[in-house]
Motif scaffolding. Structure first.
Motif, PDB file in Angstrom:
ATOM      1  N   ASN A  10     -50.272  17.581  -5.596  1.00  0.00           N
ATOM      2  CA  ASN A  10     -49.483  18.708  -5.080  1.00  0.00           C
ATOM      3  C   ASN A  10     -47.979  18.475  -5.231  1.00  0.00           C
ATOM      4  O   ASN A  10     -47.226  18.497  -4.251  1.00  0.00           O
ATOM      5  CB  ASN A  10     -49.838  18.981  -3.612  1.00  0.00           C
ATOM      6  CG  ASN A  10     -51.237  19.554  -3.447  1.00  0.00           C
ATOM      7  OD1 ASN A  10     -51.885  19.938  -4.426  1.00  0.00           O
ATOM      8  ND2 ASN A  10     -51.707  19.614  -2.213  1.00  0.00           N
ATOM      9  N   GLN A  12     -45.998  20.394  -7.482  1.00  0.00           N
ATOM     10  CA  GLN A  12     -45.626  21.477  -8.397  1.00  0.00           C
ATOM     11  C   GLN A  12     -44.119  21.692  -8.486  1.00  0.00           C
ATOM     12  O   GLN A  12     -43.610  22.125  -9.516  1.00  0.00           O
ATOM     13  CB  GLN A  12     -46.298  22.777  -7.954  1.00  0.00           C
ATOM     14  CG  GLN A  12     -45.833  23.283  -6.588  1.00  0.00           C
ATOM     15  CD  GLN A  12     -46.476  24.612  -6.208  1.00  0.00           C
ATOM     16  OE1 GLN A  12     -47.506  24.979  -6.761  1.00  0.00           O
ATOM     17  NE2 GLN A  12     -45.866  25.337  -5.270  1.00  0.00           N
ATOM     18  N   SER A  42     -55.072  18.083  -7.122  1.00  0.00           N
ATOM     19  CA  SER A  42     -54.065  18.987  -6.562  1.00  0.00           C
ATOM     20  C   SER A  42     -54.669  20.358  -6.280  1.00  0.00           C
ATOM     21  O   SER A  42     -55.488  20.874  -7.047  1.00  0.00           O
ATOM     22  CB  SER A  42     -52.887  19.141  -7.523  1.00  0.00           C
ATOM     23  OG  SER A  42     -52.159  17.938  -7.626  1.00  0.00           O
ATOM     24  N   ASP A  44     -52.414  22.922  -5.385  1.00  0.00           N
ATOM     25  CA  ASP A  44     -51.328  23.878  -5.632  1.00  0.00           C
ATOM     26  C   ASP A  44     -51.281  24.192  -7.130  1.00  0.00           C
ATOM     27  O   ASP A  44     -52.296  24.110  -7.814  1.00  0.00           O
ATOM     28  CB  ASP A  44     -49.998  23.343  -5.093  1.00  0.00           C
ATOM     29  CG  ASP A  44     -49.534  22.087  -5.829  1.00  0.00           C
ATOM     30  OD1 ASP A  44     -50.290  21.586  -6.704  1.00  0.00           O
ATOM     31  OD2 ASP A  44     -48.424  21.605  -5.550  1.00  0.00           O
ATOM     32  N   ASP A  45     -50.112  24.509  -7.658  1.00  0.00           N
ATOM     33  CA  ASP A  45     -49.993  24.886  -9.066  1.00  0.00           C
ATOM     34  C   ASP A  45     -49.558  23.718  -9.958  1.00  0.00           C
ATOM     35  O   ASP A  45     -49.011  23.937 -11.047  1.00  0.00           O
ATOM     36  CB  ASP A  45     -48.993  26.033  -9.225  1.00  0.00           C
ATOM     37  CG  ASP A  45     -49.501  27.329  -8.613  1.00  0.00           C
ATOM     38  OD1 ASP A  45     -50.728  27.528  -8.601  1.00  0.00           O
ATOM     39  OD2 ASP A  45     -48.675  28.131  -8.139  1.00  0.00           O
ATOM     40  N   THR A  46     -49.793  22.485  -9.511  1.00  0.00           N
ATOM     41  CA  THR A  46     -49.388  21.330 -10.312  1.00  0.00           C
ATOM     42  C   THR A  46     -49.990  21.374 -11.720  1.00  0.00           C
ATOM     43  O   THR A  46     -49.296  21.116 -12.702  1.00  0.00           O
ATOM     44  CB  THR A  46     -49.803  20.020  -9.601  1.00  0.00           C
ATOM     45  OG1 THR A  46     -49.059  19.896  -8.382  1.00  0.00           O
ATOM     46  CG2 THR A  46     -49.525  18.821 -10.471  1.00  0.00           C
ATOM     47  N   ASP A  48     -50.917  23.927 -13.501  1.00  0.00           N
ATOM     48  CA  ASP A  48     -50.278  24.974 -14.298  1.00  0.00           C
ATOM     49  C   ASP A  48     -48.873  24.556 -14.739  1.00  0.00           C
ATOM     50  O   ASP A  48     -48.436  24.888 -15.848  1.00  0.00           O
ATOM     51  CB  ASP A  48     -50.189  26.269 -13.491  1.00  0.00           C
ATOM     52  CG  ASP A  48     -51.559  26.867 -13.212  1.00  0.00           C
ATOM     53  OD1 ASP A  48     -52.483  26.606 -14.006  1.00  0.00           O
ATOM     54  OD2 ASP A  48     -51.697  27.581 -12.213  1.00  0.00           O
ATOM     55  N   VAL A  49     -48.166  23.843 -13.874  1.00  0.00           N
ATOM     56  CA  VAL A  49     -46.828  23.362 -14.235  1.00  0.00           C
ATOM     57  C   VAL A  49     -46.919  22.343 -15.360  1.00  0.00           C
ATOM     58  O   VAL A  49     -46.099  22.335 -16.290  1.00  0.00           O
ATOM     59  CB  VAL A  49     -46.126  22.753 -13.004  1.00  0.00           C
ATOM     60  CG1 VAL A  49     -44.827  22.055 -13.405  1.00  0.00           C
ATOM     61  CG2 VAL A  49     -45.840  23.826 -11.957  1.00  0.00           C
TER      62      VAL A  49
END
Length: 252
Positions: A10, A12, A42, A44-46, A48-49
């Motif tokens: 997490n 991101q 993770s 969250d958006d980790t 995707d980042v």
């Protein structure tokens, strides 16, 4: 080749900026590098980042579908680098956190010490006195706990995992570990101390560089919990494997 290994969970808001700053530093230094990030479950958006960075950086992303913790993540990363490297006597493994508390501005000094022949380059945290009082108190208690535990000379801050290891040192350390067992079994500060003790017998030369201790760049709540951290260190002192490594280091 320098392999930068970064366990994340997490992160991101910081991991992308950190990766790009690492790229800038290594480009300025003219050094070959590879980055391995392990996304430890993770939520969250980790992920995707990280995805677009795999197309513009020498980046490999590994993943645990469910969170396994820092120790398991670092264990996986180290074993993967050992598997990949063709020149363990020349290659290095730089361990960093993904929350930007390990300042990348120290990388140039770390690499200079490595190029000078150090098998292990550790960091001395500068500015710890500005840390929140529970962290300062826990650090004092932890340092008292470690008195008498034999660690490599020139170890800097035993509680930070921000270090550069010569790959051959890690490869030899893994040979000491019984088959099917983990290289690192503790999380948090205890993980950093455990790995430091494990590699100690194989380190011929160590060096220390200063790096700022700065939690202001972290964009999430701290995961630091003093009581579990200190309890893990207390148990680590009595760990037979740690005692064996310390005895071997003393014998050397």
């Amino acid at each position: 080749m320098i392999y930068i290994t970064i366990p994340v969970h997490n992160e991101q808001r910081t991991i992308g900026v950190l990766l790009w700053r690492i790229r800038e530093i290594f480009t300025e230094l003219g050094r070959d590098f590879r980055i391995l990030v392990l996304d430890d479950g993770s939520t969250d958006d980790t992920a995707d980042v990280l995805e677009p960075y795999t197309r513009v950086l020498p980046l490999t992303v590994l993943r645990h579908e469910a969170r396994k913790g820092y120790a398991a993540s670092l264990d996986t990363l180290i074993r993967e680098v050992v598997r990949r490297s063709e020149y363990p006597r020349r290659d290095g493994v730089l361990v960093m956190q993904g929350d930007f508390t390990d300042g990348p501005e120290a990388i140039a000094d770390i690499l200079r010490r490595f190029q000078g022949g150090a098998d292990l380059v550790t960091v001395a945290a500068v500015g710890v006195k500005r840390a929140p009082w529970p962290v300062r108190l826990a650090r004092m208690s932890a340092a008292a706990m470690l008195r008498g535990l034999r660690l490599p000379e020139q170890t800097g801050d035993a509680f930070t995992g921000y270090r550069l290891y010569r790959l051959m040192v890690l490869k030899r350390t893994l040979k000491d570990i019984p088959k099917g067992k983990s290289l690192i079994r503790n999380d948090g500060w205890a993980a950093s101390v455990e790995l430091l003790a494990a590699v100690g017998p194989h380190v011929r030369q160590a060096a220390v560089v200063d790096a700022p201790y700065d939690t202001d760049r972290r964009y999430r709540d701290s995961r630091f919990k003093p009581v579990p951290e200190l309890w893990a260190l207390h148990k680590l002192r009595r760990d037979p494997r740690i005692r064996a490594s310390a005895a071997q280091l003393s014998a050397n």
